[in-house]
Structure formats: C-alpha cells, structure tokens
Design a protein around this motif. Structure first.
Motif, PDB file in Angstrom:
ATOM      1  N   LEU A 139       0.194 -17.284  -2.962  1.00 37.57           N
ATOM      2  CA  LEU A 139      -1.145 -16.027  -3.733  1.00 37.57           C
ATOM      3  C   LEU A 139      -2.573 -15.904  -2.782  1.00 37.57           C
ATOM      4  CD1 LEU A 139      -0.715 -16.394  -7.675  1.00 37.57           C
ATOM      5  CD2 LEU A 139      -0.070 -14.650  -6.137  1.00 37.57           C
ATOM      6  N   GLY A 140      -2.269 -16.650  -1.922  1.00 42.35           N
ATOM      7  CA  GLY A 140      -3.093 -16.593  -0.676  1.00 42.35           C
ATOM      8  C   GLY A 140      -4.322 -15.297  -1.035  1.00 42.35           C
ATOM      9  N   ALA A 175       0.372  -7.130  -3.339  1.00 41.63           N
ATOM     10  CA  ALA A 175       0.779  -7.246  -1.840  1.00 41.63           C
ATOM     11  C   ALA A 175      -0.520  -7.872  -1.480  1.00 41.63           C
ATOM     12  CB  ALA A 175       0.886  -6.145  -1.777  1.00 41.63           C
ATOM     13  N   GLU A 176      -1.775  -7.189  -1.439  1.00 42.42           N
ATOM     14  CA  GLU A 176      -3.026  -7.965  -1.495  1.00 42.42           C
ATOM     15  C   GLU A 176      -3.141  -9.606  -2.048  1.00 42.42           C
ATOM     16  OE1 GLU A 176      -6.151  -5.419  -2.179  1.00 42.42           O
ATOM     17  OE2 GLU A 176      -5.705  -3.823  -1.046  1.00 42.42           O
ATOM     18  N   ALA A 177      -2.919 -10.012  -2.379  1.00 41.89           N
ATOM     19  CA  ALA A 177      -2.515 -10.834  -3.827  1.00 41.89           C
ATOM     20  C   ALA A 177      -1.846 -12.172  -2.543  1.00 41.89           C
ATOM     21  CB  ALA A 177      -2.353 -11.086  -4.755  1.00 41.89           C
ATOM     22  N   TRP A 178      -0.534 -12.130  -1.810  1.00 43.26           N
ATOM     23  CA  TRP A 178      -0.206 -12.863  -1.671  1.00 43.26           C
ATOM     24  C   TRP A 178      -0.334 -13.309   0.047  1.00 43.26           C
ATOM     25  CZ3 TRP A 178       3.444 -16.281  -3.500  1.00 43.26           C
ATOM     26  CH2 TRP A 178       3.963 -16.166  -4.861  1.00 43.26           C
ATOM     27  N   THR A 179      -0.896 -11.553   0.714  1.00 39.94           N
ATOM     28  CA  THR A 179      -1.084 -11.667   1.686  1.00 39.94           C
ATOM     29  C   THR A 179      -2.338 -11.787   1.868  1.00 39.94           C
ATOM     30  OG1 THR A 179      -0.782  -9.094   2.223  1.00 39.94           O
ATOM     31  CG2 THR A 179       1.376 -10.449   2.044  1.00 39.94           C
ATOM     32  N   GLY A 180      -2.972 -11.136   1.126  1.00 37.17           N
ATOM     33  CA  GLY A 180      -4.740 -11.201   1.670  1.00 37.17           C
ATOM     34  C   GLY A 180      -5.200 -10.551   2.708  1.00 37.17           C
ATOM     35  N   ARG A 181      -4.634  -9.247   2.602  1.00 37.89           N
ATOM     36  CA  ARG A 181      -4.065  -8.065   3.114  1.00 37.89           C
ATOM     37  C   ARG A 181      -4.452  -7.239   2.711  1.00 37.89           C
ATOM     38  NH1 ARG A 181      -0.080  -9.648   6.416  1.00 37.89           N
ATOM     39  NH2 ARG A 181       0.662  -8.509   5.696  1.00 37.89           N
ATOM     40  N   GLY A 232       5.492 -12.565  -8.390  1.00 34.60           N
ATOM     41  CA  GLY A 232       5.756 -13.304  -7.068  1.00 34.60           C
ATOM     42  C   GLY A 232       6.070 -11.800  -6.081  1.00 34.60           C
ATOM     43  N   VAL A 233       6.688 -11.698  -4.955  1.00 34.30           N
ATOM     44  CA  VAL A 233       6.097 -11.109  -3.609  1.00 34.30           C
ATOM     45  C   VAL A 233       7.216  -9.798  -3.906  1.00 34.30           C
ATOM     46  CG1 VAL A 233       5.348 -11.926  -1.898  1.00 34.30           C
ATOM     47  CG2 VAL A 233       7.541 -11.878  -2.333  1.00 34.30           C
ATOM     48  N   GLY A 234       8.223  -9.861  -4.736  1.00 38.62           N
ATOM     49  CA  GLY A 234       9.062  -8.700  -5.399  1.00 38.62           C
ATOM     50  C   GLY A 234       8.230  -7.405  -6.530  1.00 38.62           C
TER      51      GLY A 234
END
Length: 509
Positions: free
Chosen positions: A250-251, A503-509, A229-231
């Motif tokens: 996971l956008g 961090a990148e997997a969840w936000t795309g940044r 998760g994002v955690g």
C-alpha cells in the motif's frame, strides 16, 4: 485416429475435473475448519505470503498436502483403478456388458454424473466459503472509496507526545462477559486501566465490515481504509509492480507510521510471530517504521525453546519483557533528542489453536479462557511498568483487539458467540493530562481509529479526519464524511472494490 484422440482428451478432461473438484472441496473444508468463512481479498492477500515457520506452521503444511498433494493422489488412484478395470474387461473378452449398448450407456451416464457432482460440489463449496458472490457484487457497486477518502492533514504538532500502541490478538470484548464464560478474561487489563484513573474506551467498538484478520486490523486502524489487494485493481501494471519486487505494501497510501515519521517520531514494532507472514514486515517498512522485531530476532537473542510455540512464535510473557527493555531505550533517547517515539506491539498467545505456555496457569475448564486471561495479565504488567517508570506522564497509550475472535469450525466458544447480537472489540485509550470530562464517540468501527490514534499522540488534524474515519474524540461527524452515511450504503462502500483507488493505493500512481 480422430476417435482415439477424442477419447483420450475426454478422459483427461474427466480426470482434470475430478482433481479440481477434490482440490476445491478439500480447500473449502480446510478454510472452514481453521478460519471460518473468509473473503476473496483475504484469501489472495494471505495466500502469497504464507510461512511454514512462525506463520501458521503445521497449518501451512496441511494446506500444501491437503490441497496440493492429496487431490492429485486420489485422482491418480481413480485413474489407475479405471485403467485396471478396462484391462480386466479386455482380458475377459469384453464380458456380458459389452453385448448390450444400454448398460454401457447407463454406466457412462452415472460416471459422468458423479464427476459433475464432484466438480460442481467442490466449486460451490469453495465459492461459498470465500464469498465469490459477494466479490462479484462488490465489483458492480456504484460506490467508490476514493470519493470519500480524506488525506490526513496535520495542522499542528506542538503537543505531540510519545505513543504506545498495543494490538491484542483476537481481542474481542465479548470475552469479558463472565455470564457467558467461566470468568472475565480481560479482568487483569481492566484493573490496570481503570476509568477513574483517566483511561477511556470506545463503547461498542466495531470490527469494520469485511475485516476480521490481523493485517486487516492493522491497515484499517493505521490507514483508515478497508484492506483490499491488488486484485481489486483493474490496472494490470499495479499487479505486476507488486509481484515483481514486493518492496512496498500500500505504498501509495498515507498511514499512521508515515504521518508520525514526518513529524519526527521513531517508529518501532514488536511481534512474536514471523515478521514476513502476511507481508507484515513489508507493510511496516513501507510506512515509516524504522525497526521491526519478530521471531528471527528473538531466536537470535537465544530465547529458550520453551518460550516459543512451533506454529506461531514467542510467548506474550517474553514479548512484554522485551517491550519493557525497548520502551526504556526509546524513552531515554526521546529525552535526549526531544523527539517522540511510537512503540507498536502485537500479542500472540490468544491465537488459536490454543497453546498453553509454561508461564500460564490453567484454572478454567476451557483452556482458551485461561490463555486469554494469562495474555491480558502480561499486557497489564507492561501497563503497570509504564506507570511505575513515570512514562504515562508523557506517553499516550492505545490498546485494542486486532479483530474479533475467529469462529471457524475448530475454534472455541461457538455456543456463546455464534448468535451473539453485538460482538465488539476491546479497547483502552490513555492520553496524559486529558480533560476527565472528554468522552469517546460510541459505536465507531476500526477505520475511525486512525485519526483517533493521531489525536491521542497530540497531533491536530484538519476536520479531525483521516482516511474514511473521523476521530472518536470528535463529538460531531462532518456531513460529507463516509461516517455520516446510512448503515447499508456505508457497508456497500466498504465492500466496493474501488479499482482506481486501490490501483493508486498500491502503486502510488
């Protein structure tokens, strides 16, 4: 006044510790009973997406009452009992104990020890149950998944074909051992998918280290990475973005549905449970699935109540009946448009606690064995239907368990499975017109299924890699791949929190 404030604050702290200890202890006991030992990541991902309807049902309410209400009531009861005792002592003029400082000191020491025992015991039980020590170790790992991740690159889609992907709830291959169990629960499905007819399977197909629940099974086999998760991210904005809108899952990752949609596929998902449980609907809509049907859709079609189980949802018998209608529609559209489809499904009946639908005839002493067999018969019936309709001539089929069978305190088969040396996941793969001499690389885990499914669908992958996986159709593994690592470093890699990657997997940044 200072003494009075300190006394009140001390008592409040004592009762907070009692409440926290009881809550943690009850939570640990509940998790152990219903799910067994889990991970911090699994807890966090499922805690924010529970559903009282078609997503655990009574278990969710038991959690709310057991962890949220019961510890509070017990703490209030202890506080009231202590208050009543103090009132009685004052009314009696203090009693004999007040004339001696030593008995009062002993009483307070014993009370403090009991409070400490409740809190420490609860915290220890909970930390052990959710693997806090493993989580801390993973946070300090020298490995990072981002160093090994491979973005899937399709070099050709000239041979793309339709795809049917069926996940079997708790589909553990070990249950096929009729020496351990009353009968081979997978026998009906084995008969429908014989090797001599061209069906293939990955021998010794493994659950990835750290997996073990449905969303982990979907993400690992469709995105090629462990589900965290994002955690896991040290980017606070990642957590904020996910919590604020919940629009993506996971956008920032490229998963199976994304690749297929890019190459013209229509992606459809069918499941019997509440689609929003564990944010499954968000995951699917984030990754190329244009349609997903679940509990609410089947109710809208006026399915009789006896076709549902209250804690989860629609029976596999009715799910496969709808699947037949769906594949008829999708195949007809595909023939008209020339564009392929991906029909994905997730069965339900084999999710414990065991529930016997009316369609299932129990012929074993342990009901779970019969329920597994009944579910596999329904899937086998769907496979036979595809064969009868001629769909297997242009449609690849991948059937596999989503994870090993849970071994919580309330589940069946502890005697047979607790100390089993090699528990594996059931799987079958059909590729139309495939060379009969083609074999699948044995011993792979779920992360390798991502590129395997893409190749089964007829897409050609650069270096036959996607995510952390290498296609099981590939006899050799690239030297730089995570799959080329030794077992212990590979496990540490999968356990690592890899904060920047997620961090990148969840936000795309």
């Amino acid at each position: 006044m200072t003494r009075r404030v300190g006394l009140v604050a001390g008592r409040v702290l004592v009762y907070v510790l009692i409440w926290a200890g009881l809550a943690l202890l009850i939570a640990a006991a509940g998790i152990r009973f219903f799910w067994g030992r889990i991970s911090v990541g699994q807890m966090l991902l499922n805690l924010v997406s529970v559903e009282t309807d078609g997503g655990g049902g009574a278990i969710v309410w038991l959690g709310i009452l057991g962890v949220g209400v019961l510890p509070l009531l017990l703490t209030l009861g202890i506080a009231l009992w202590q208050y009543t005792r103090r009132r009685k002592r004052r009314a009696a003029g203090g009693g004999g104990e007040d004339h001696s400082r030593r008995p009062q000191w002993i009483r307070r020491a014993v009370a403090a020890a009991l409070v400490a025992a409740v809190f420490v015991g609860g915290a220890t039980a909970f930390a052990t149950t959710v693997g806090v020590a493993d989580y801390i170790k993973a946070a300090n790992s020298k490995y990072d998944i981002g160093d090994y991740y491979v973005e899937p690159t399709v070099t050709s889609d000239e041979n793309k074909r339709n795809l049917v992907l069926i996940y079997l709830e708790s589909g553990e291959a070990t249950l096929a051992d009729d020496q351990l169990f009353e009968k081979d629960s997978f026998a009906p499905l084995k008969e429908a998918t014989p090797a001599e007819a061209g069906w293939r399977s990955v021998e010794n197909f493994q659950q990835y280290e750290g997996g073990g629940w449905t969303m982990a099974g979907l993400v690992s086999t469709q995105c090629g990475v462990p589900l965290k998760g994002v955690g896991s991210s040290d980017d606070s904005s990642a957590t904020g973005d996910l919590d604020d809108d919940g629009e993506t899952y996971l956008g920032g990752s490229t998963c199976l549905g994304d690749v297929l949609a890019k190459h013209g596929y229509t992606n459809v998902f069918l499941g019997g449970a509440n689609s929003s449980f564990a944010a499954k609907d968000t995951y699917l809509s984030s990754h190329g699935y244009s349609e997903e049907k679940g509990l609410s859709d089947w109710r809208a079609l006026d399915e009789p109540e006896e076709n549902f189980r209250k804690d989860w949802g629609l029976s596999d018998e009715r799910l496969m009946a709808h699947a037949k209608e769906e594949i008829d529609r999708l195949h007809a559209e595909s023939e008209k448009t020339g564009q392929p489809f991906n029909l994905s499904m997730l069965t339900l009946d084999t999710h414990e606690p065991v529930h016997v639908y009316d369609y299932c005839n129990v012929d074993t002493e342990n009901k779970v064995t019969s329920v597994f067999s009944c579910s596999m018969s329904q899937v086998a019936g769907f496979v036979d239907y595809m064969k009868e309709k001629g769909y297997l001539e242009d449609t690849a089929v991948v059937i596999m368990g989503d994870h090993l069978k849970h071994m919580s305190a309330g589940d069946a088969f502890h005697e047979q499975l607790d100390h089993h040396e090699n528990r594996t996941i059931f799987n079958r793969i059909w590729v139309p017109g495939q060379d009969p001499t083609v074999t699948l690389r044995p011993g792979v885990d779920q992360l390798n299924m991502y590129p395997t499914i893409l190749e089964a669908a007829g897409l050609t992958l650069k270096d036959r890699e996607a995510g952390l996986g290498v296609s099981a159709f590939a006899p050799e593994i690239p030297a730089r791949s995570a799959q080329a690592m030794e077992p212990e470093p590979y496990i540490e890699l999968l356990d690592s929190l890899s904060p920047q990657f997620y961090a990148e997997a969840w936000t795309g940044r």
